[in-house]
Enzyme design. Structure first.
Site, PDB file in Angstrom:
ATOM      1  N   VAL A 100       1.524   6.366   3.193  1.00  0.00           N
ATOM      2  CA  VAL A 100       0.845   6.153   4.468  1.00  0.00           C
ATOM      3  C   VAL A 100      -0.078   4.941   4.311  1.00  0.00           C
ATOM      4  O   VAL A 100      -0.668   4.739   3.251  1.00  0.00           O
ATOM      5  CB  VAL A 100       0.055   7.418   4.908  1.00  0.00           C
ATOM      6  CG1 VAL A 100      -1.010   7.801   3.897  1.00  0.00           C
ATOM      7  CG2 VAL A 100      -0.551   7.242   6.285  1.00  0.00           C
TER       8      VAL A 100
ATOM      9  N   PHE B  76       0.810  -1.226   0.000  1.00  0.00           N
ATOM     10  CA  PHE B  76       0.000   0.000   0.000  1.00  0.00           C
ATOM     11  C   PHE B  76       0.839   1.270   0.000  1.00  0.00           C
ATOM     12  O   PHE B  76       0.364   2.310  -0.446  1.00  0.00           O
ATOM     13  CB  PHE B  76      -0.992   0.008   1.168  1.00  0.00           C
ATOM     14  CG  PHE B  76      -0.409  -0.428   2.478  1.00  0.00           C
ATOM     15  CD1 PHE B  76       0.361   0.427   3.247  1.00  0.00           C
ATOM     16  CD2 PHE B  76      -0.635  -1.719   2.945  1.00  0.00           C
ATOM     17  CE1 PHE B  76       0.893   0.021   4.449  1.00  0.00           C
ATOM     18  CE2 PHE B  76      -0.109  -2.142   4.153  1.00  0.00           C
ATOM     19  CZ  PHE B  76       0.658  -1.268   4.909  1.00  0.00           C
TER      20      PHE B  76
ATOM     21  N   CYS C 297       1.276   2.950  -3.495  1.00  0.00           N
ATOM     22  CA  CYS C 297       0.147   3.564  -4.205  1.00  0.00           C
ATOM     23  C   CYS C 297      -0.648   4.545  -3.348  1.00  0.00           C
ATOM     24  O   CYS C 297      -1.521   5.243  -3.867  1.00  0.00           O
ATOM     25  CB  CYS C 297      -0.771   2.478  -4.770  1.00  0.00           C
ATOM     26  SG  CYS C 297      -1.440   1.345  -3.542  1.00  0.00           S
ATOM     27  N   HIS C 298      -0.377   4.638  -2.067  1.00  0.00           N
ATOM     28  CA  HIS C 298      -1.170   5.485  -1.164  1.00  0.00           C
ATOM     29  C   HIS C 298      -0.223   6.266  -0.277  1.00  0.00           C
ATOM     30  O   HIS C 298       0.064   5.824   0.843  1.00  0.00           O
ATOM     31  CB  HIS C 298      -2.099   4.609  -0.335  1.00  0.00           C
ATOM     32  CG  HIS C 298      -3.104   5.366   0.461  1.00  0.00           C
ATOM     33  ND1 HIS C 298      -2.854   5.807   1.741  1.00  0.00           N
ATOM     34  CD2 HIS C 298      -4.360   5.747   0.179  1.00  0.00           C
ATOM     35  CE1 HIS C 298      -3.927   6.417   2.215  1.00  0.00           C
ATOM     36  NE2 HIS C 298      -4.852   6.389   1.280  1.00  0.00           N
ATOM     37  N   PHE C 299       0.303   7.293  -0.638  1.00  0.00           N
ATOM     38  CA  PHE C 299       0.221   8.054  -1.887  1.00  0.00           C
ATOM     39  C   PHE C 299       1.630   8.161  -2.461  1.00  0.00           C
ATOM     40  O   PHE C 299       2.593   8.112  -1.704  1.00  0.00           O
ATOM     41  CB  PHE C 299      -0.318   9.459  -1.618  1.00  0.00           C
ATOM     42  CG  PHE C 299      -1.704   9.477  -1.052  1.00  0.00           C
ATOM     43  CD1 PHE C 299      -2.800   9.391  -1.899  1.00  0.00           C
ATOM     44  CD2 PHE C 299      -1.919   9.567   0.313  1.00  0.00           C
ATOM     45  CE1 PHE C 299      -4.087   9.438  -1.395  1.00  0.00           C
ATOM     46  CE2 PHE C 299      -3.207   9.600   0.821  1.00  0.00           C
ATOM     47  CZ  PHE C 299      -4.295   9.527  -0.034  1.00  0.00           C
TER      48      PHE C 299
END
Length: 175
Positions: free
Chosen positions: A77, A67, A70-72
């Site tokens: 985070v 994650f 892609c976040h962010f």
């Protein structure tokens, strides 16, 4: 025969995700990447804040977790919803562990507060759920309060996490 140990390692959690821990058609954890913890360190039927059950689990955090990419972008985070989902996963696991039948689904929660973030520099996330109530009928319903800590600081608090186990009604999708 259900597996009633007081702790579970990663391979055990994967077995649960494959439907091998509590029997076919019963509570399962999601498989990676949605499995949000690496081990269950403690599970009891009578412990916790309310004396009705307790589950504690851990996630080893590293910058390569899926994650963060892609976040962010350039501001990594862990999505808060993944920490919340981990707590729902733990309530569902508890219901299977105490003998509930049928697949599990998250049903909601009463309140959720975030006061911090899980960033790539965090070493360990600890999740804790304290069971408040288990209703055993055609629908098994678990209600719990939970928290998430990042490197020993509690940063998420959830009240009245609700998970139900349902008798199988949907037909499997043909592949």
């Amino acid at each position: 025969m259900r597996d009633r140990r007081s702790s579970y390692e990663y391979e055990d959690l994967l077995a649960c995700g494959r439907g091998e821990l509590f029997g076919a058609g019963n509570a399962q954890l999601p498989l990676p990447p949605m499995l949000m913890f690496d081990r269950i360190t403690t599970i009891t039927e009578d412990g916790g804040e309310f004396g009705k059950g307790h589950v504690r689990a851990e996630l080893d955090v590293n910058p390569d977790l899926w994650f963060f990419a892609c976040h962010f972008k350039n501001d990594p985070v862990m999505p808060g919803c993944l920490g919340l989902d981990a707590m729902w996963q733990m309530v569902g696991f508890f219901l299977g562990w105490v003998g509930g039948e049928g697949p599990g689904r998250a049903l909601g929660l009463g309140e959720l507060k975030f006061t911090g973030q899980v960033l790539p520099n965090i070493s360990k996330v600890v999740y804790n759920v304290d069971i408040k109530r288990v209703m055993r009928s055609k629908l098994w319903l678990g209600i719990a309060d939970g928290w998430l800590s990042a490197d020993d600081e509690i940063i998420y608090r959830a009240k009245d996490l609700k998970v139900g186990l349902f008798k199988q009604t949907a037909q499997p999708v043909a592949g």
